[in-house]
Design a protein around this motif. Structure first.
Motif: not given
Length: 566
Positions: A449-453
């Protein structure tokens, strides 16, 4: 004049790394007699090591599914003097006896006499240059099994493959030179006998489909690209070669007639068996581990090999759960389950990010679409039986050649080789209320999810700079994950069953937040005047109104990070 021979039972040909870090070549007998003295297989490439590992495990599976550690046949079997199966009372099969044999071997720390006896009794089957050459056929069989116009003709050879093509560090055909080859143009086809053996066996598992010759068959068939080409492999690695072989020695739940190719009545029977295109799920482990994709014959001219090859049928891999070393994929339309495969777009995705493909991440039956690899099921069973110490550290590995994606060639273009280490009692946690695999998967989901951010952050900067496409965001995010790989692997390896789960997950969140902010700040340091000045945001759907510059984009990114990592 003595007929040439190169018997793999006694001749050195398998490359290993000894405990002092020295590379050496050993025979099959050496491997099984002294496996604990070697760190690991160390062939020409990791994919080759996997193929050789499967061959060695096939021998062990064949032997120890028939006899116990002392060489006594199990009660439900009758064997001949070569340890071949004569008769089986399948209804009396007792898997507990096999598991007990595994336990005693593991406890003993070395393989027992029966595997040595089996190799010596059947040594004629393992002669690479014999009348029935290992992993090949003789000239008579080859000519019998191919169309008349494809028979062996040394003046005008048809259907041949060069050494430089089966050498998977080169994989060069005459039509497409390998530009970045590790060999010069004049030495690409040079190979010693031990190397040739290793590459011939490897080629049977990773083949490609450029062959112009097929075996003669009444039915049309698709040529096999090699069984391992169609898997997303997973296997276990121990602290030495003995442990690695033991960890991957899996016994089936139901009785299976283990039958590697050399135990068929003759090689013609084996070729005919493959031409019938059996379902892979109906085969035994040792049959799959030694499966042919090509009928090969080698003619020696001036001590140089001319390799004739004919394609064999591709096996149907639907629900072939007998295969221990693969993850699985369910077809959402048909509901059928197939081995998962790796593609070129998987190159930047580390093995740990697919943790949920390797082990069930919930203690319940919620994950209906998830089929655990057989090797994982086996290791869990061994752990549950307390045959592995609770503090055993397991290394799960994957290694595979990925094809070019072209249906008419499927030539290998890159090798993926990855691993992660985790304690057995963490991977196979029995505490379903505070289930470690579930917490690990939650941390991976959070990380992605942080990678998507981060991707959105870098993509917004890309737009700010007037760049077309998503290359900047894709490349930046790939580097972002590269920066996460080692910290996550260290965190995963540090987990223990006597730890407070919340403390360890908080530890990873802190690491993740630090890296996420640091990597974004590195991009900020390279800001141009245009990035700093920014531009007015005219997109009404965008949450960031007013002036949009690198700092407002960064601030919005931080808000997302803080909202996800709590």
């Amino acid at each position: 004049m003595n007929k040439p021979s190169f018997n793999l039972v006694t001749e050195p040909w398998i490359q290993v790394l000894d405990q002092d870090g020295n590379l050496k070549e050993v025979s099959l007998l050496d491997v099984f007699e002294n496996a604990a003295d070697y760190q690991r297989l160390a062939g020409d490439m990791a994919s080759q090591d996997l193929v050789i590992l499967r061959l060695l495990v096939a021998i062990l599976t064949t032997v120890y599914s028939r006899v116990d550690m002392d060489g006594e046949a199990y009660e439900w079997l009758t064997l001949d003097e070569k340890m071949y199966l004569k008769e089986a009372e399948e209804e009396d099969y007792d898997r507990a006896d096999l598991i007990n044999t595994w336990h005693l071997l593991h406890k003993n720390g070395k393989f027992s006499t029966p595997v040595i006896q089996y190799l010596k009794e059947n040594s004629s089957k393992f002669d690479f240059l014999g009348d029935d050459p290992f992993y090949q056929v003789n000239k008579e069989v080859y000519d019998q099994e191919v169309p008349a116009n494809k028979k062996i003709n040394l003046k005008k050879p048809k259907g041949t493959v060069d050494v430089k093509q089966i050498n998977r560090t080169i994989s060069e055909s005459n039509n497409s030179p390998s530009i970045f080859s590790p060999r010069t143009r004049h030495t690409k086809n040079e190979v010693n006998l031990a190397q040739l053996v290793r590459w011939i066996i490897t080629y049977q598992s990773f083949t490609g489909v450029t062959d112009k010759t097929k075996v003669d068959s009444k039915e049309k068939f698709s040529v096999s690209a090699g069984w391992l080409y169609g898997l997303n492999p997973v296997f276990a690695q121990g602290e030495n070669l003995f442990q690695t072989l033991m960890l991957n020695l899996v016994f089936s739940e139901e009785y299976e007639d283990e039958k590697p190719f050399w135990e068929f009545e003759n090689i013609v029977e084996y070729i005919e068996f493959l031409k019938d295109e059996p379902f892979a799920r109906d085969l035994s482990i040792s049959t799959l581990y030694t499966l042919w994709s090509r009928m090969l014959h080698i003619e020696w001219v001036n001590e140089k090999p001319i390799i004739f090859t004919a394609g064999l049928p591709k096996l149907d891999s639907t629900e072939a759960f007998i295969e221990p070393m693969t993850t699985w994929h369910r077809n959402k339309k048909t509901g059928e389950v197939y081995p998962a495969t790796k593609h070129l777009n998987d190159l930047t995705k580390a093995m740990w990010r697919n943790f949920g493909q390797y082990v069930k991440t919930t203690g319940s039956d919620e994950l209906e679409d998830m089929h655990e690899p057989k090797i994982i099921q086996w290791l869990r069973e061994v752990q549950n039986n307390e045959y592995l110490p609770t503090d055993t550290s397991l290394t799960l590995r994957t290694t595979v050649l990925i094809s070019d994606g072209n249906a008419t060639s499927q030539s290998p273009v890159v090798e993926i080789n990855d691993s992660f280490k985790i304690r057995a009692d963490v991977l196979f946690d029995k505490n379903y209320r505070n289930y470690w695999p579930a917490d690990i998967e939650n941390m991976i989901d959070l990380t992605q999810e942080v990678g998507k951010d981060f991707w959105i952050f870098t993509n917004n900067i890309s737009k700010l700079r007037g760049l077309d496409g998503t290359d900047f965001a894709d490349n930046s995010t790939a580097k972002f994950y590269e920066g996460l790989n080692l910290p996550f692997l260290n965190w995963l390896a540090s987990l223990r069953n006597d730890q407070e789960r919340a403390d360890k997950t908080a530890e990873w969140k802190k690491i993740l937040k630090t890296i996420a902010i640091t990597k974004a700040e590195e991009i900020l340091k390279n800001a141009s005047p245009r990035d700093i000045i920014g531009q007015k945001n005219h997109d009404k759907k965008d949450e960031q109104s007013g002036i949009k510059n690198i700092f407002t984009i960064f601030n919005h990114y931080k808000l997302n990070i803080f909202s996800h990592i709590k």
